[in-house]
Scaffold this active site. Structure first.
Site, PDB file in Angstrom:
ATOM      1  N   THR A   1       0.788  -1.193  -0.112  1.00 65.63           N
ATOM      2  CA  THR A   1      -0.264  -0.012   0.194  1.00 65.63           C
ATOM      3  C   THR A   1       0.892   1.127  -0.127  1.00 65.63           C
ATOM      4  O   THR A   1       0.309   2.267  -0.823  1.00 65.63           O
ATOM      5  CB  THR A   1      -0.912  -0.098   1.250  1.00 65.63           C
ATOM      6  OG1 THR A   1      -1.621  -0.981   1.260  1.00 65.63           O
ATOM      7  CG2 THR A   1      -1.868   1.270   1.032  1.00 65.63           C
TER       8      THR A   1
ATOM      9  N   THR B   1       1.237  -4.503   4.240  1.00 67.24           N
ATOM     10  CA  THR B   1       0.723  -5.055   5.483  1.00 67.24           C
ATOM     11  C   THR B   1       0.108  -6.286   5.556  1.00 67.24           C
ATOM     12  O   THR B   1      -0.171  -6.899   6.507  1.00 67.24           O
ATOM     13  CB  THR B   1       0.061  -3.982   6.373  1.00 67.24           C
ATOM     14  OG1 THR B   1      -1.077  -3.629   5.616  1.00 67.24           O
ATOM     15  CG2 THR B   1       0.701  -2.603   6.205  1.00 67.24           C
ATOM     16  N   ASP B   2      -0.679  -6.848   4.585  1.00 67.14           N
ATOM     17  CA  ASP B   2      -1.266  -8.125   4.541  1.00 67.14           C
ATOM     18  C   ASP B   2      -0.628  -9.396   5.147  1.00 67.14           C
ATOM     19  O   ASP B   2      -1.141 -10.098   6.074  1.00 67.14           O
ATOM     20  CB  ASP B   2      -2.246  -8.341   3.280  1.00 67.14           C
ATOM     21  CG  ASP B   2      -3.357  -7.636   3.077  1.00 67.14           C
ATOM     22  OD1 ASP B   2      -3.802  -6.605   4.214  1.00 67.14           O
ATOM     23  OD2 ASP B   2      -3.785  -7.457   1.951  1.00 67.14           O
TER      24      ASP B   2
ATOM     25  N   SER C   1       0.934  -7.317  -1.172  1.00 67.30           N
ATOM     26  CA  SER C   1       1.609  -8.501  -0.494  1.00 67.30           C
ATOM     27  C   SER C   1       0.534  -9.789  -0.349  1.00 67.30           C
ATOM     28  O   SER C   1       1.034 -10.943  -0.058  1.00 67.30           O
ATOM     29  CB  SER C   1       1.921  -8.069   1.066  1.00 67.30           C
ATOM     30  OG  SER C   1       0.809  -7.671   1.903  1.00 67.30           O
TER      31      SER C   1
END
Length: 341
Positions: free
Chosen positions: A12, A87-88, A56
């Site tokens: 992101t 961040t996932d 990700s």
């Protein structure tokens, strides 16, 4: 002058909004320039290396292992390494990097919850904090960490705990290693760092699946992952690691047949321990690995790495290797016991 290497992988932090949703396209050099608008780092030399540009959730274990190799090469050539990432899957990738890291050089992952250029974008501030931490003396010998929302979190025990909030990460029961903001760096804790479990440069890891527990769950999912070729299974159990009676029986059968079973909790915080007859106590007595306070997703990486390191070993040997590593990491893993309550 400290020398840092910044590895860009997308996420992101490197996305912009478009008519069909967010897409990765921002160069890592532009991310670095935006971070310097937040906190100048004129006393630090930063080399930018583009690794890939992707979200990700589309990454694979093989991609994470390739990133680990890039990080290792960078750590041999710099005073600190920073990685921008989505961040996932950050909690899993950070943990995988920690399984392989064997250097005093700090490795810091960071990312963002808001896209590049958005009002209130958090990426530049997070990246600035990551660079500050990676360049400071206090960061040496602290292993792999994640910089997010002015806090430095240990990779081991890390969880993403909010889908959209800027304070997206935490390490339940552990707390941050430091705070980084306009006032500077304030170290708060020293992590316990185990030796590397993942050695060499594997292209992939053995298949390990996570099976969740829920009201009335039967053993269908566990049997399915075994048929699909799972070399190990992680149970996301109730509470302290309990499983339904049907699943408990299937887990004990799998252990008997040579498939390692790791037990975690679906709660989000706290350790697992064999307390209940018919559930966690039976799994403990049967030789399952109780993975301390690690999330199911980090435990999956741990079990896969241990299986790769001991490919012909019995489940008990794989579990013992994991327990030793967890004990060094302070993850509160317990040895098996026949005691039932």
């Amino acid at each position: 002058m400290p020398r840092l290497i910044l590895l860009g992988t997308g996420g992101t932090i490197a996305t912009t909004d478009g008519p069909d949703g967010r897409r990765v396209g921002v160069a890592t050099g532009d991310l670095l320039a935006a971070s310097r608008d937040v906190w100048a780092d004129s006393g630090v030399d930063v080399e930018v290396r583009e690794v890939r540009r992707t979200v990700s959730f589309a990454a694979t274990v093989a991609d994470a292992l390739a990133l680990s190799a890039e990080v290792g090469a960078a750590a041999a050539d710099a005073d600190g390494v920073v990685v921008t990432h989505g961040t996932d899957t950050m909690e899993e990738v950070a943990f995988l990097l920690a399984l392989a890291h064997d250097s005093a050089v700090p490795v810091v992952m960071t990312g963002a919850q808001r896209p590049y250029g958005a009002p209130g974008a958090d990426g530049p501030r997070n990246l600035a904090a990551a660079l500050c931490w990676a360049a400071c003396d206090e960061a040496r010998h602290t292993g792999v960490a994640v910089a997010f929302d002015e806090r430095i979190w240990p990779a081991i025990g890390l969880r993403k705990t909010d889908s959209l909030a800027l304070d997206a990460f935490s390490a339940p029961g552990r707390g941050p290693l430091a705070h980084v903001d306009e006032e500077g760096i304030r170290p708060q804790a020293v992590p316990r760092l185990p030796g590397p479990l993942l050695t060499g440069a594997p292209a992939d890891l053995p298949r390990v699946d996570v099976v969740a527990q829920y009201l009335g769950a039967d053993a269908t999912a566990l049997h399915a992952v075994r048929r699909a070729g799972a070399r190990g299974i992680v149970m996301a159990g109730f509470g302290v690691g309990n499983t339904t009676p049907q699943v408990t029986e299937a887990c004990l059968e799998a252990l008997h047949e040579g498939v390692p079973i790791a037990v975690t909790s679906r709660t989000g915080a706290g350790p697992v321990v064999g307390l209940y007859a018919g559930g966690s106590s039976d799994l403990n007595a049967g030789g399952a690995l109780f993975a301390g306070d690690l999330s199911p997703w980090q435990t999956r990486m741990l079990l896969a790495a241990a299986i790769a390191a001991t490919p012909a070993a019995a489940p008990s040997a794989v579990a013992d290797r994991c327990r030793s590593w967890l004990a060094e990491a302070g993850a509160r893993a317990r040895s098996p016991s026949s005691r039932r309550r």
